[in-house]
Design a protein around this motif. Structure first.
Motif, PDB file in Angstrom:
ATOM      1  N   VAL A 121       0.832  -1.200   0.000  1.00 25.01           N
ATOM      2  CA  VAL A 121       0.000   0.000   0.000  1.00 25.01           C
ATOM      3  C   VAL A 121       0.872   1.258   0.000  1.00 25.01           C
ATOM      4  O   VAL A 121       1.503   1.569   1.008  1.00 25.01           O
ATOM      5  CB  VAL A 121      -0.905   0.026   1.259  1.00 25.01           C
ATOM      6  N   ASP A 178      -4.573   1.031  -3.185  1.00 22.93           N
ATOM      7  CA  ASP A 178      -4.432   2.386  -2.657  1.00 22.93           C
ATOM      8  C   ASP A 178      -4.723   2.405  -1.165  1.00 22.93           C
ATOM      9  O   ASP A 178      -5.419   1.538  -0.647  1.00 22.93           O
ATOM     10  CB  ASP A 178      -5.410   3.337  -3.359  1.00 22.93           C
ATOM     11  N   ASP A 217      -4.385   0.400 -10.315  1.00 26.09           N
ATOM     12  CA  ASP A 217      -3.246  -0.345  -9.791  1.00 26.09           C
ATOM     13  C   ASP A 217      -3.641  -1.309  -8.688  1.00 26.09           C
ATOM     14  O   ASP A 217      -2.839  -1.635  -7.821  1.00 26.09           O
ATOM     15  CB  ASP A 217      -2.162   0.628  -9.318  1.00 26.09           C
ATOM     16  N   HIS A 266       3.457   8.153  -6.881  1.00 29.36           N
ATOM     17  CA  HIS A 266       2.724   6.906  -6.682  1.00 29.36           C
ATOM     18  C   HIS A 266       3.359   5.697  -7.375  1.00 29.36           C
ATOM     19  O   HIS A 266       3.593   4.662  -6.755  1.00 29.36           O
ATOM     20  CB  HIS A 266       1.292   7.136  -7.184  1.00 29.36           C
ATOM     21  N   SER A 297      -7.726  13.719  -2.398  1.00 30.73           N
ATOM     22  CA  SER A 297      -6.962  13.045  -3.444  1.00 30.73           C
ATOM     23  C   SER A 297      -5.534  13.571  -3.490  1.00 30.73           C
ATOM     24  O   SER A 297      -5.301  14.768  -3.384  1.00 30.73           O
ATOM     25  CB  SER A 297      -7.635  13.254  -4.791  1.00 30.73           C
ATOM     26  N   TYR A 354      -3.832  13.100  -6.088  1.00 30.79           N
ATOM     27  CA  TYR A 354      -3.630  13.212  -7.527  1.00 30.79           C
ATOM     28  C   TYR A 354      -4.344  14.439  -8.065  1.00 30.79           C
ATOM     29  O   TYR A 354      -5.406  14.324  -8.646  1.00 30.79           O
ATOM     30  CB  TYR A 354      -4.161  11.967  -8.247  1.00 30.79           C
ATOM     31  N   CYS A 386       1.631   5.092   0.423  1.00 25.13           N
ATOM     32  CA  CYS A 386       0.951   6.100   1.229  1.00 25.13           C
ATOM     33  C   CYS A 386       1.667   7.440   1.129  1.00 25.13           C
ATOM     34  O   CYS A 386       2.861   7.526   1.402  1.00 25.13           O
ATOM     35  CB  CYS A 386       0.948   5.713   2.706  1.00 25.13           C
ATOM     36  N   ASP A 409      -6.505   4.608   0.366  1.00 24.60           N
ATOM     37  CA  ASP A 409      -7.713   5.342   0.741  1.00 24.60           C
ATOM     38  C   ASP A 409      -8.980   4.489   0.754  1.00 24.60           C
ATOM     39  O   ASP A 409     -10.076   5.035   0.851  1.00 24.60           O
ATOM     40  CB  ASP A 409      -7.899   6.532  -0.184  1.00 24.60           C
ATOM     41  N   GLU A 469      -1.211  10.160   4.290  1.00 23.94           N
ATOM     42  CA  GLU A 469      -2.465   9.420   4.487  1.00 23.94           C
ATOM     43  C   GLU A 469      -2.790   9.215   5.961  1.00 23.94           C
ATOM     44  O   GLU A 469      -3.442   8.239   6.317  1.00 23.94           O
ATOM     45  CB  GLU A 469      -2.401   8.060   3.773  1.00 23.94           C
ATOM     46  N   ARG A 517     -13.160   7.891  -1.638  1.00 21.10           N
ATOM     47  CA  ARG A 517     -12.063   7.978  -0.684  1.00 21.10           C
ATOM     48  C   ARG A 517     -12.630   7.984   0.733  1.00 21.10           C
ATOM     49  O   ARG A 517     -13.558   8.714   1.029  1.00 21.10           O
ATOM     50  CB  ARG A 517     -11.319   9.278  -0.975  1.00 21.10           C
ATOM     51  N   ASP A 548     -10.263   0.977  -3.280  1.00 22.25           N
ATOM     52  CA  ASP A 548     -10.223  -0.387  -3.790  1.00 22.25           C
ATOM     53  C   ASP A 548     -10.857  -1.294  -2.745  1.00 22.25           C
ATOM     54  O   ASP A 548     -10.586  -1.175  -1.558  1.00 22.25           O
ATOM     55  CB  ASP A 548      -8.772  -0.818  -4.042  1.00 22.25           C
TER      56      ASP A 548
END
Ligand code: UDP
Ligand code: MG
Length: 322
Positions: free
Chosen positions: A10, A103, A165, A81, A213, A215, A12, A105, A15, A208, A108
């Motif tokens: 994972v 991820d 991913d 990432h 985010s 990103y 991070c 958050d 986070e 999330r 997934d």
């Protein structure tokens, strides 16, 4: 019977808000898989700290002290990432038989891991997590992402539709991935090149869990460009084709003007002239930009700089000795 040590990797970056919840859910999942006998007791959750500015690494250290299930990799600084993920995969590779990447958050679905592990135990090397819908994405993200993957396909880049991913890879597949030494990394375009037996698992992508985010649009655009220029040379061919077409057009224009001159009509007006100068100038600049983009890539690849540097590794079994 293949080995069955599972590592969940994972990445991070800042986070701290989601990490405790993510750790809790992954721990529950790992324990359930262990007691069902599907994964070995040596399985772990591996958090990669990608140079976070908040308390993420302190939290990871705390989790590691709290139970043997959690490991950590601390990168020397923020590398993005894709590189953080690679660092985690390469660290997990020598300790695990299968590695799931996801991820931090909780977008997934943790419960999709069961199906991935089942497929691995059936002998599949790469299991792609595929979103069944993009309902939870904003309209903007959904449409741009879908258009982008269509463009990639047109350019001859093979990707798995609606897959990011979240995937399981066997040790053999990870060894394959280790052979792709490019600095300009777009994992979801490279993994399909590895081959072996592959399969997909559908899941609902959530929103999330907390935090925002990591990103922003700028990073997303950079990743998108990376995907094209690191995997396809078609844009360069398109420039050649464009140059050829413009050249043909100019021949026709010259012929037309010669005929006009011969029949005694002089061409008046500068508008057409000015327009074509701007048009051609624009096309040339655009083409130079595209070529520059590839040249820059080549420049970076030729340096062969390390893609990540690891400051510290916490926990996990020592890598197998060759
Ligand atoms: N991430 C990372 N380094 C970065 C940016 C993001 O390791 O420089 C991680 C982040 O912590 C998360 C994953 O990449 O686990 C995906 O990021 P995010 O959820 O913010 O992206 P989004 O889902 O909005 O596309
Ligand atoms: Mg996310």
């Amino acid at each position: 019977m293949p080995g069955n040590t599972l590592y969940i990797v994972v990445p991070c970056y800042n986070e701290e808000e989601v990490l405790p919840e993510t750790a809790r859910r992954l721990e529950d999942k790992l324990r359930a898989l262990m007691s069902a006998g599907k994964v070995s007791a040596r399985s772990r959750v591996l958090f990669v700290n990608d140079g976070s500015r908040d308390k993420t690494w302190a939290l990871i250290e705390q989790l590691h002290r709290g139970g043997r299930l959690f490991c950590g990799v601390n990168l020397s600084r923020n590398r993005g990432h894709q590189n953080a993920l690679l660092a985690g995969l390469m660290t997990a590779k020598d300790r695990a038989d299968m590695v799931v990447s996801m991820d931090a958050d909780l977008q997934d679905d943790v419960d999709a891991i069961d199906a991935m592990v089942d497929k691995y135990l059936d002998g599949v090397d790469i299991v792609y997590g595929v979103r069944s819908s993009r309902k939870t994405d904003t309209f903007f993200k959904r449409t741009t992402a879908e258009a982008y993957y269509r463009v990639l396909a047109l350019l001859g880049v093979e990707t798995v539709f609606n897959h990011a991913d979240f995937r399981l890879m066997s040790r053999r597949a990870l060894d394959g991935l280790a052979g792709f030494t490019e600095v300009n990394l777009f994992l979801r375009g490279i993994v399909p090149m590895i081959g072996y037996r592959t399969d997909t698992v559908e899941y609902q992508r959530g929103t999330r869990f907390a935090g925002e985010s990591k990103y922003p649009l700028k990073k997303m655009a950079a990743l998108a460009l990376e995907g094209v220029t690191s995997l396809s040379v078609k844009p360069l061919r398109m420039i050649t084709a464009m140059g050829f077409l413009v050249f043909l057009a100019s021949i026709v224009m010259i012929a037309y003007n010669v005929v006009r001159w011969a029949t005694g009509n002089t061409v008046t007006g500068w508008a057409s002239l000015a327009c074509s100068v701007w048009l051609i100038g624009g096309l040339i600049l655009l083409s130079l930009g595209v070529i520059g983009e590839y040249l820059g890539k080549l420049y970076l690849e030729s340096k062969g700089r390390p893609r990540f540097l690891i400051q510290e590794v916490l926990g996990g079994e020592e890598p197998d000795k060759e």
